[in-house]
Motif scaffolding. Structure first.
Motif, PDB file in Angstrom:
ATOM      1  N   PRO A  90       2.336  13.806 -14.368  1.00 24.83           N
ATOM      2  CA  PRO A  90       2.422  12.948 -15.580  1.00 24.83           C
ATOM      3  C   PRO A  90       3.270  11.683 -15.566  1.00 24.83           C
ATOM      4  O   PRO A  90       4.462  11.923 -14.899  1.00 24.83           O
ATOM      5  N   GLU A  91       2.942  10.571 -16.022  1.00 26.59           N
ATOM      6  CA  GLU A  91       3.951   9.324 -15.924  1.00 26.59           C
ATOM      7  C   GLU A  91       4.809   9.246 -17.254  1.00 26.59           C
ATOM      8  O   GLU A  91       4.624   9.695 -18.159  1.00 26.59           O
ATOM      9  N   VAL A  92       6.073   8.857 -16.836  1.00 25.13           N
ATOM     10  CA  VAL A  92       7.007   8.706 -17.987  1.00 25.13           C
ATOM     11  C   VAL A  92       7.486   7.038 -17.826  1.00 25.13           C
ATOM     12  O   VAL A  92       7.719   6.802 -16.558  1.00 25.13           O
TER      13      VAL A  92
ATOM     14  N   ILE B 157       7.539   4.659  -9.756  1.00 25.95           N
ATOM     15  CA  ILE B 157       6.440   4.181  -9.598  1.00 25.95           C
ATOM     16  C   ILE B 157       6.637   2.829  -9.502  1.00 25.95           C
ATOM     17  O   ILE B 157       5.974   2.145  -8.571  1.00 25.95           O
ATOM     18  N   GLU B 158       7.303   2.312 -10.436  1.00 23.22           N
ATOM     19  CA  GLU B 158       7.619   0.855 -10.376  1.00 23.22           C
ATOM     20  C   GLU B 158       9.009   0.661 -11.391  1.00 23.22           C
ATOM     21  O   GLU B 158       9.195   1.665 -12.012  1.00 23.22           O
ATOM     22  N   PHE B 159       9.688  -0.443 -11.060  1.00 25.20           N
ATOM     23  CA  PHE B 159      10.935  -1.025 -11.973  1.00 25.20           C
ATOM     24  C   PHE B 159      10.175  -2.195 -12.508  1.00 25.20           C
ATOM     25  O   PHE B 159       9.603  -3.164 -12.055  1.00 25.20           O
TER      26      PHE B 159
ATOM     27  N   VAL C 264       0.979  -1.189   0.119  1.00 24.91           N
ATOM     28  CA  VAL C 264       0.100   0.013   0.006  1.00 24.91           C
ATOM     29  C   VAL C 264       0.972   1.189   0.024  1.00 24.91           C
ATOM     30  O   VAL C 264       1.955   1.448   0.764  1.00 24.91           O
ATOM     31  N   GLU C 265       0.528   2.130  -0.834  1.00 23.42           N
ATOM     32  CA  GLU C 265       1.544   3.386  -0.918  1.00 23.42           C
ATOM     33  C   GLU C 265       0.733   4.572  -1.059  1.00 23.42           C
ATOM     34  O   GLU C 265      -0.345   4.756  -1.482  1.00 23.42           O
ATOM     35  N   GLU C 266       1.757   5.732  -1.087  1.00 25.35           N
ATOM     36  CA  GLU C 266       1.296   6.884  -1.312  1.00 25.35           C
ATOM     37  C   GLU C 266       0.897   7.172  -2.796  1.00 25.35           C
ATOM     38  O   GLU C 266       1.714   6.741  -3.361  1.00 25.35           O
TER      39      GLU C 266
HETATM   40  P1  AMP Z   1       2.374  -0.237 -11.711  1.00 25.66           P
HETATM   41  O1  AMP Z   1       1.913  -1.777 -12.104  1.00 25.66           O
HETATM   42  O2  AMP Z   1       3.071  -0.168 -10.385  1.00 25.66           O
HETATM   43  O3  AMP Z   1       3.105   0.406 -12.959  1.00 25.66           O
HETATM   44  O4  AMP Z   1       1.182   0.490 -11.646  1.00 25.66           O
HETATM   45  C1  AMP Z   1       0.197   0.565 -12.621  1.00 25.66           C
HETATM   46  C2  AMP Z   1      -0.287   1.997 -12.709  1.00 25.66           C
HETATM   47  O5  AMP Z   1      -1.051   2.333 -11.448  1.00 25.66           O
HETATM   48  C3  AMP Z   1       0.783   2.977 -12.751  1.00 25.66           C
HETATM   49  O6  AMP Z   1       1.309   3.144 -14.208  1.00 25.66           O
HETATM   50  C4  AMP Z   1       0.265   4.295 -12.248  1.00 25.66           C
HETATM   51  O7  AMP Z   1      -0.745   4.649 -13.321  1.00 25.66           O
HETATM   52  C5  AMP Z   1      -0.877   3.651 -11.332  1.00 25.66           C
HETATM   53  N1  AMP Z   1       0.047   4.056 -10.018  1.00 25.66           N
HETATM   54  C6  AMP Z   1       0.778   2.915  -9.337  1.00 25.66           C
HETATM   55  N2  AMP Z   1       1.516   3.319  -8.129  1.00 25.66           N
HETATM   56  C7  AMP Z   1       0.944   4.761  -7.825  1.00 25.66           C
HETATM   57  C8  AMP Z   1       1.174   5.788  -7.321  1.00 25.66           C
HETATM   58  N3  AMP Z   1       2.009   5.387  -6.174  1.00 25.66           N
HETATM   59  N4  AMP Z   1       0.555   7.043  -7.493  1.00 25.66           N
HETATM   60  C9  AMP Z   1      -0.311   7.183  -8.300  1.00 25.66           C
HETATM   61  N5  AMP Z   1      -0.381   6.277  -9.328  1.00 25.66           N
HETATM   62  C10 AMP Z   1       0.195   5.120  -9.309  1.00 25.66           C
END
Ligand code: AMP
Ligand code: GLY
Length: 414
Positions: free
Chosen positions: A181-183, A272-274, A174-176
């Motif tokens: 915009p996403e990159v 957000i993720e690797f 669970v996160e903040e």
């Molecule tokens: P992920 O599988 O971690 O890439 O998450 C899928 C999508 O969920 C991401 O591309 C974001 O659009 C959204 N997302 C994941 N984590 C967050 C976060 N901490 N804050 C905002 N959006 C998030």
């Protein structure tokens, strides 16, 4: 060079097209591949997640380089088995691919490396989840801790929905919430040297206006006209190099493709993720603009010689890709619909198959993608949507707004 490519998605079709176009490649074999990849590579059957089967195939075809596309074979340790045969392999070891395979491991690496990311808590019980939701507030972000094909994340203001998702997953993070915009930034690395590709943007939600459930990705574009000019340098310095150093320090160097998913927030870029592999469909747009031969680049990363590789060359202009999904995707994808028009240049097959009579039919959720290039994003959008207009898939759906806000200059930084 003889190259064996493992995988069968749209990303692999784009990789196959670029590898086949590299003058250094005299034979390209794809396993298991798909009907689109068959136009540029010789297909061989294989269970992509079976390390010994892939290694045996690499030996049989006398591959000089194996390129592993998807995450599941990486996490299964396919690259370790291939390297044990003395064959160069592009893709991280099973131990390093955990950077994608476990969200909590990735968070631990980021904390140790001082990488900016969302604050997060790993939760094993409903009580822990409830406490974490209340601590971070809305919007709630709940992530399945393991691999979930891009569908393990729920972002919602609905507390009951957040709790229900956690309950369906087992261990969750669970996160903040990160606003901005996403990159998607792809970095080719041999574990020490690292070369960024052009930043791209993905469209995760299924419907126009970023509504509906998350998907594996419904479209993408590159480059990003709204991105701060120093974004890539900043991410290399604050995220990529510290992460690679931490992975070396742990004795599990990360070599292959490090996919950094970021939000550009008011406080700067935040991870957000690797992922441990090329993104799909961002690969389709990034490779459409890459002029440097791909096999040489991936071979340098696979053999620890990336520092000696010449700087990358990019074509001017922009690229846009639009995914055509089957009826019902992402909840329940219908299969078996007959597809026409999918042989055009710029179409990447993903969920396609030949039926018993040899007709091309849908076989998955994301069926194919159409990639257009142009002098700018508006031109690339026109080209992509024109290409897609020539494809027919009964019940198929796509987003009409891929790259639209960026083309119209409507993306602003917080
Ligand atoms: P992920 O599988 O971690 O890439 O998450 C899928 C999508 O969920 C991401 O591309 C974001 O659009 C959204 N997302 C994941 N984590 C967050 C976060 N901490 N804050 C905002 N959006 C998030
Ligand atoms: N397009 C997002 C991903 O490949 O994970």
């Amino acid at each position: 060079m003889r190259v064996l490519l493992i995988g069968s998605g749209g990303r692999e079709h784009a990789l196959a097209s670029s590898l086949a176009a590299d003058p250094a490649v005299d034979q390209l074999i794809a396993a298991p591949g798909n009907p689109g990849i068959a136009a540029v590579a010789e297909l061989r059957p294989v269970t992509a997640t079976d390390p010994q089967a892939v290694a045996a195939l690499a030996v049989e075809v006398a591959a000089d380089l194996v390129v592993v596309g998807p995450e599941a074979p990486l996490v299964a340790g396919v690259t370790d088995a291939v390297r044990a045969k003395g064959i160069a392999c592009f893709g991280p070891s099973g131990a390093a691919a955990v950077l994608e395979g476990s969200k909590s491991f990735a968070k631990d690496v980021m904390a140790a490396a001082g990488v900016p990311t969302a604050r997060a808590v790993t939760c094993r019980s409903a009580d822990e989840v409830a406490a974490a939701l209340d601590a971070f507030g809305t919007p709630y972000v709940v992530k399945n801790d393991g691999l979930a094909a891009g569908k393990g994340v729920v972002v919602t203001d609905d507390r009951a929905a957040a709790l229900a998702h956690a309950d369906s997953c087992g261990q969750v993070v669970v996160e903040e919430y990160l606003a901005g915009p996403e990159v998607s930034l792809f970095v080719v690395t041999d574990g020490t040297a690292a070369v960024p590709l052009l930043p791209a943007q993905d469209f995760k939600r299924v419907s126009v206006g970023d509504t509906g459930p998350n998907t594996g990705g419904m479209g993408a574009y590159a480059p990003l006209p709204w991105a701060p000019p120093d974004l890539v340098d900043q991410v290399m310095a604050e995220v990529v190099h510290p992460t690679l150093a931490e992975m070396r320090h742990r004795g599990t160097p990360f070599a292959g493709l490090l996919y950094v998913g970021l939000a550009v927030t008011a406080a700067g870029p935040r991870v957000i993720e690797f992922n441990a592999r090329f993104g799909d469909p961002e690969t389709q747009v990034v490779l459409a603009l890459l002029e440097t031969p791909l096999a040489g680049l991936l071979h340098a990363a696979a053999t620890g010689t990336l520092a000696d590789h010449p700087p990358l060359r990019w074509r001017d202009g922009a690229a846009v890709t639009v995914v055509l999904a089957s009826a019902g995707y992402p909840a329940a994808a219908r299969t078996g619909d007959v597809i026409t028009g999918a042989g055009q240049a710029g179409i990447s097959h993903a969920g396609t198959a030949r039926d018993a009579t040899g007709q091309l039919v849908s076989a998955g959720g994301r069926v194919l993608s159409a990639t257009g290039v142009g002098a700018d994003l508006a031109g690339a959008r026109d080209a992509a949507y024109r290409l897609l207009a020539g494809v027919d898939l009964p019940g198929g759906h796509f987003r009409a707004d891929i790259a639209l806000a960026a083309a119209e200059g409507r993306i602003t930084l917080p």
